[in-house]
Design a protein around this motif. Structure first.
Motif, PDB file in Angstrom:
ATOM      1  N   ASP A  26     153.038  87.959 104.445  1.00  0.00           N
ATOM      2  CA  ASP A  26     152.355  89.091 103.827  1.00  0.00           C
ATOM      3  C   ASP A  26     151.755  88.720 102.475  1.00  0.00           C
ATOM      4  OD1 ASP A  26     153.168  90.622 105.993  1.00  0.00           O
ATOM      5  OD2 ASP A  26     154.971  91.320 104.975  1.00  0.00           O
ATOM      6  N   GLY A  27     151.954  87.467 102.052  1.00  0.00           N
ATOM      7  CA  GLY A  27     151.394  87.005 100.794  1.00  0.00           C
ATOM      8  C   GLY A  27     152.293  87.175  99.584  1.00  0.00           C
ATOM      9  N   GLU A  28     153.480  87.750  99.776  1.00  0.00           N
ATOM     10  CA  GLU A  28     154.422  87.847  98.661  1.00  0.00           C
ATOM     11  C   GLU A  28     154.981  86.462  98.381  1.00  0.00           C
ATOM     12  OE1 GLU A  28     157.215  91.254  98.441  1.00  0.00           O
ATOM     13  OE2 GLU A  28     156.523  91.585 100.504  1.00  0.00           O
ATOM     14  N   SER A  29     155.272  86.185  97.112  1.00  0.00           N
ATOM     15  CA  SER A  29     155.853  84.892  96.788  1.00  0.00           C
ATOM     16  C   SER A  29     156.997  85.073  95.809  1.00  0.00           C
ATOM     17  CB  SER A  29     154.793  83.941  96.223  1.00  0.00           C
ATOM     18  OG  SER A  29     154.137  84.526  95.136  1.00  0.00           O
ATOM     19  N   ALA A  30     157.918  84.134  95.870  1.00  0.00           N
ATOM     20  CA  ALA A  30     159.080  84.129  94.991  1.00  0.00           C
ATOM     21  C   ALA A  30     159.314  82.703  94.530  1.00  0.00           C
ATOM     22  CB  ALA A  30     160.310  84.647  95.727  1.00  0.00           C
ATOM     23  N   TYR A  31     159.671  82.571  93.249  1.00  0.00           N
ATOM     24  CA  TYR A  31     159.889  81.258  92.648  1.00  0.00           C
ATOM     25  C   TYR A  31     161.309  81.209  92.090  1.00  0.00           C
ATOM     26  CZ  TYR A  31     154.844  81.043  92.955  1.00  0.00           C
ATOM     27  OH  TYR A  31     153.555  81.051  93.431  1.00  0.00           O
ATOM     28  N   GLY A  32     162.031  80.151  92.406  1.00  0.00           N
ATOM     29  CA  GLY A  32     163.402  79.997  91.936  1.00  0.00           C
ATOM     30  C   GLY A  32     164.384  80.681  92.872  1.00  0.00           C
ATOM     31  N   CYS A  33     165.605  80.190  92.868  1.00  0.00           N
ATOM     32  CA  CYS A  33     166.618  80.628  93.830  1.00  0.00           C
ATOM     33  C   CYS A  33     166.878  82.130  93.812  1.00  0.00           C
ATOM     34  CB  CYS A  33     167.925  79.871  93.602  1.00  0.00           C
ATOM     35  SG  CYS A  33     167.815  78.138  94.064  1.00  0.00           S
ATOM     36  N   GLN A  34     167.034  82.718  92.639  1.00  0.00           N
ATOM     37  CA  GLN A  34     167.366  84.146  92.579  1.00  0.00           C
ATOM     38  C   GLN A  34     166.274  85.015  93.179  1.00  0.00           C
ATOM     39  OE1 GLN A  34     168.337  84.954  88.506  1.00  0.00           O
ATOM     40  NE2 GLN A  34     170.427  84.179  88.725  1.00  0.00           N
ATOM     41  N   ASP A  35     165.025  84.757  92.824  1.00  0.00           N
ATOM     42  CA  ASP A  35     163.922  85.532  93.381  1.00  0.00           C
ATOM     43  C   ASP A  35     163.748  85.266  94.872  1.00  0.00           C
ATOM     44  OD1 ASP A  35     163.387  86.753  90.976  1.00  0.00           O
ATOM     45  OD2 ASP A  35     161.752  85.396  90.440  1.00  0.00           O
ATOM     46  N   ILE A  36     163.943  84.022  95.282  1.00  0.00           N
ATOM     47  CA  ILE A  36     163.832  83.673  96.701  1.00  0.00           C
ATOM     48  C   ILE A  36     164.886  84.410  97.510  1.00  0.00           C
ATOM     49  CG2 ILE A  36     164.206  81.813  98.373  1.00  0.00           C
ATOM     50  CD1 ILE A  36     162.691  79.975  96.392  1.00  0.00           C
ATOM     51  N   VAL A  37     166.108  84.458  97.010  1.00  0.00           N
ATOM     52  CA  VAL A  37     167.178  85.168  97.726  1.00  0.00           C
ATOM     53  C   VAL A  37     166.792  86.634  97.900  1.00  0.00           C
ATOM     54  CG1 VAL A  37     169.551  86.001  97.558  1.00  0.00           C
ATOM     55  CG2 VAL A  37     169.036  83.598  97.107  1.00  0.00           C
ATOM     56  N   ARG A  38     166.333  87.277  96.836  1.00  0.00           N
ATOM     57  CA  ARG A  38     165.947  88.690  96.922  1.00  0.00           C
ATOM     58  C   ARG A  38     164.855  88.911  97.964  1.00  0.00           C
ATOM     59  NH1 ARG A  38     167.327  88.951  91.335  1.00  0.00           N
ATOM     60  NH2 ARG A  38     165.344  88.074  90.672  1.00  0.00           N
ATOM     61  N   LEU A  39     163.808  88.078  97.906  1.00  0.00           N
ATOM     62  CA  LEU A  39     162.688  88.240  98.839  1.00  0.00           C
ATOM     63  C   LEU A  39     163.105  87.890 100.265  1.00  0.00           C
ATOM     64  CD1 LEU A  39     159.752  88.921  99.402  1.00  0.00           C
ATOM     65  CD2 LEU A  39     159.151  86.578  98.728  1.00  0.00           C
ATOM     66  N   ALA A  40     163.843  86.810 100.429  1.00  0.00           N
ATOM     67  CA  ALA A  40     164.261  86.394 101.772  1.00  0.00           C
ATOM     68  C   ALA A  40     165.138  87.453 102.430  1.00  0.00           C
ATOM     69  CB  ALA A  40     164.997  85.061 101.705  1.00  0.00           C
ATOM     70  N   LEU A  41     166.075  88.004 101.690  1.00  0.00           N
ATOM     71  CA  LEU A  41     166.951  89.030 102.262  1.00  0.00           C
ATOM     72  C   LEU A  41     166.182  90.308 102.547  1.00  0.00           C
ATOM     73  CD1 LEU A  41     170.237  88.472 100.224  1.00  0.00           C
ATOM     74  CD2 LEU A  41     169.751  87.781 102.585  1.00  0.00           C
ATOM     75  N   ALA A  42     165.261  90.686 101.675  1.00  0.00           N
ATOM     76  CA  ALA A  42     164.446  91.877 101.914  1.00  0.00           C
ATOM     77  C   ALA A  42     163.542  91.686 103.129  1.00  0.00           C
ATOM     78  CB  ALA A  42     163.602  92.194 100.680  1.00  0.00           C
ATOM     79  N   THR A  43     162.968  90.495 103.262  1.00  0.00           N
ATOM     80  CA  THR A  43     162.096  90.196 104.398  1.00  0.00           C
ATOM     81  C   THR A  43     162.878  90.191 105.704  1.00  0.00           C
ATOM     82  OG1 THR A  43     160.650  88.891 102.976  1.00  0.00           O
ATOM     83  CG2 THR A  43     160.470  88.510 105.336  1.00  0.00           C
ATOM     84  N   SER A  44     164.101  89.656 105.678  1.00  0.00           N
ATOM     85  CA  SER A  44     164.888  89.582 106.914  1.00  0.00           C
ATOM     86  C   SER A  44     165.342  90.960 107.380  1.00  0.00           C
ATOM     87  CB  SER A  44     166.096  88.655 106.732  1.00  0.00           C
ATOM     88  OG  SER A  44     167.061  89.243 105.888  1.00  0.00           O
TER      89      SER A  44
END
Length: 98
Positions: A26-44
């Motif tokens: 969808d074009g959202e991006s996250a940088y660094g572990c904390q932001d990646i975790v938030r986005l990955a869990l929300a996406t899943s």
């Protein structure tokens, strides 16, 4: 994949290097572990889930490019011997479905 399915944020974070980037279909991006975790869990939790199904892996020493139907990933082997994601680029739809 399992870490996302059970919602284990520490296990998800351990899969990524500290300076990694995750870009969703969808074009959202996250940088660094904390932001990646938030986005990955929300996406899943949404309608787009990630299932590892590599079509091709190209490796040169401690770096690898992993191509699947719905993602392109770059992983690097760290000094501890573990492979961690550096770049994850997800796609909402398969290139084959276009």
């Amino acid at each position: 994949e399992d870490a996302l399915m059970i919602g284990n944020s520490q296990a998800v974070a351990d899969l990524f290097e500290e300076g990694a980037v995750l870009i969703t279909g969808d074009g959202e991006s996250a940088y660094g572990c904390q932001d990646i975790v938030r986005l990955a869990l929300a996406t899943s939790e949404g309608e787009h889930t990630y299932v590892a199904d590599p079509l091709d892996v190209s490796q040169a020493r401690g770096i690898a490019l992993i191509v699947s139907e719905r993602a392109i990933n770059v992983v690097r082997q760290n000094n501890d011997g573990h492979w961690r994601y550096v770049i994850v680029r997800l796609s909402c739809e398969s290139e084959y479905e276009r």
